[in-house]
Design a protein around this motif. Structure first.
Motif, PDB file in Angstrom:
ATOM      1  N   ALA A  20       0.909  -1.112  -0.079  1.00 16.88           N
ATOM      2  CA  ALA A  20       0.073   0.143  -0.023  1.00 16.88           C
ATOM      3  C   ALA A  20       0.850   1.295  -0.089  1.00 16.88           C
ATOM      4  CB  ALA A  20      -0.899  -0.013   1.364  1.00 16.88           C
ATOM      5  N   ASN A  21       0.522   2.223  -0.782  1.00 12.53           N
ATOM      6  CA  ASN A  21       1.554   3.482  -1.021  1.00 12.53           C
ATOM      7  C   ASN A  21       0.480   4.387  -1.481  1.00 12.53           C
ATOM      8  OD1 ASN A  21       3.657   1.723  -1.306  1.00 12.53           O
ATOM      9  ND2 ASN A  21       3.636   1.532  -3.325  1.00 12.53           N
ATOM     10  N   ARG A  22       0.871   5.675  -0.819  1.00 12.93           N
ATOM     11  CA  ARG A  22       0.193   7.056  -1.046  1.00 12.93           C
ATOM     12  C   ARG A  22       0.709   7.650  -2.053  1.00 12.93           C
ATOM     13  NH1 ARG A  22      -3.169   9.406   2.611  1.00 12.93           N
ATOM     14  NH2 ARG A  22      -3.418   8.758   4.417  1.00 12.93           N
ATOM     15  N   GLY A  26      -3.465  12.219  -2.927  1.00  9.60           N
ATOM     16  CA  GLY A  26      -4.029  11.972  -1.787  1.00  9.60           C
ATOM     17  C   GLY A  26      -4.931  10.463  -2.119  1.00  9.60           C
ATOM     18  N   MET A  27      -4.918   9.832  -3.018  1.00 10.68           N
ATOM     19  CA  MET A  27      -5.206   8.403  -2.813  1.00 10.68           C
ATOM     20  C   MET A  27      -4.303   7.302  -2.514  1.00 10.68           C
ATOM     21  SD  MET A  27      -8.222   8.874  -4.942  1.00 10.68           S
ATOM     22  CE  MET A  27      -8.594   7.444  -5.746  1.00 10.68           C
ATOM     23  N   VAL A  28      -4.703   6.293  -2.149  1.00  7.93           N
ATOM     24  CA  VAL A  28      -3.983   5.268  -1.632  1.00  7.93           C
ATOM     25  C   VAL A  28      -4.050   4.001  -2.931  1.00  7.93           C
ATOM     26  CG1 VAL A  28      -3.638   3.205   0.091  1.00  7.93           C
ATOM     27  CG2 VAL A  28      -4.454   5.479   0.748  1.00  7.93           C
ATOM     28  N   SER A  29      -2.687   3.731  -2.915  1.00  5.24           N
ATOM     29  CA  SER A  29      -2.659   2.469  -4.197  1.00  5.24           C
ATOM     30  C   SER A  29      -2.295   1.336  -3.495  1.00  5.24           C
ATOM     31  CB  SER A  29      -1.698   3.204  -5.218  1.00  5.24           C
ATOM     32  OG  SER A  29      -1.492   2.125  -6.002  1.00  5.24           O
ATOM     33  N   VAL A  30      -3.122   0.221  -3.837  1.00  6.73           N
ATOM     34  CA  VAL A  30      -2.765  -1.044  -3.271  1.00  6.73           C
ATOM     35  C   VAL A  30      -2.729  -1.969  -4.441  1.00  6.73           C
ATOM     36  CG1 VAL A  30      -4.089  -2.819  -1.798  1.00  6.73           C
ATOM     37  CG2 VAL A  30      -4.331  -0.436  -1.116  1.00  6.73           C
ATOM     38  N   THR A  39      -7.852   3.828  -4.347  1.00  5.36           N
ATOM     39  CA  THR A  39      -8.708   4.140  -3.322  1.00  5.36           C
ATOM     40  C   THR A  39      -8.729   5.563  -2.575  1.00  5.36           C
ATOM     41  OG1 THR A  39     -10.662   3.671  -2.030  1.00  5.36           O
ATOM     42  CG2 THR A  39      -8.201   2.715  -1.743  1.00  5.36           C
ATOM     43  N   ASP A  40      -9.571   6.197  -1.899  1.00  4.63           N
ATOM     44  CA  ASP A  40      -9.445   7.163  -0.904  1.00  4.63           C
ATOM     45  C   ASP A  40      -8.802   6.499   0.481  1.00  4.63           C
ATOM     46  OD1 ASP A  40     -10.510   9.064  -2.502  1.00  4.63           O
ATOM     47  OD2 ASP A  40     -12.673   8.638  -2.078  1.00  4.63           O
TER      48      ASP A  40
END
Length: 113
Positions: A20-22, A26-30, A39-40
């Protein structure tokens, strides 16, 4: 090297790695293997609510598991075996009121003093 043949009806093993990375937006990337989901980020209030509901579910489950261990119903002519706590290389056999300590040799229980 070839893969071993799977047994009939055996499930295929799947390996999943999650990172998981920001991102800068402002979104989070998984990432799940080759799939990336953006996603937010989770709101702290939602996270707190999920933790509280998880703890409540654990409390309910804990009430259903009052004792540790397994209960084995004894049958009159069936021996019950357990590890000898004083001699870990030996087994205790209990049948009725008779308790003996020994080992298994060639698939049979042999009493040892």
């Amino acid at each position: 090297m070839s893969q071993p043949k799977r047994r009939k009806g055996a499930q295929k093993r799947v390996r999943v790695t999650i990172d998981a990375n920001r991102t800068g937006s402002g979104m989070v990337s998984v990432q799940f293997g080759g799939v990336t989901v953006q996603t937010d980020p989770v709101q702290p209030s939602v996270l707190a609510q999920n933790v509280a509901s998880g703890r409540e579910a654990l409390r309910r489950a804990a009430r259903g598991i009052p004792k540790i261990g397994v209960h084995i119903a004894r049958m009159p002519d069936v021996p019950l075996f357990r590890v000898d706590p004083h001699h870990p290389d030996r087994v205790i056999r209990q049948m009725g009121d008779k308790i003996e300590s020994g080992v298994f040799m060639n698939g049979r229980f042999k009493v040892e003093p």
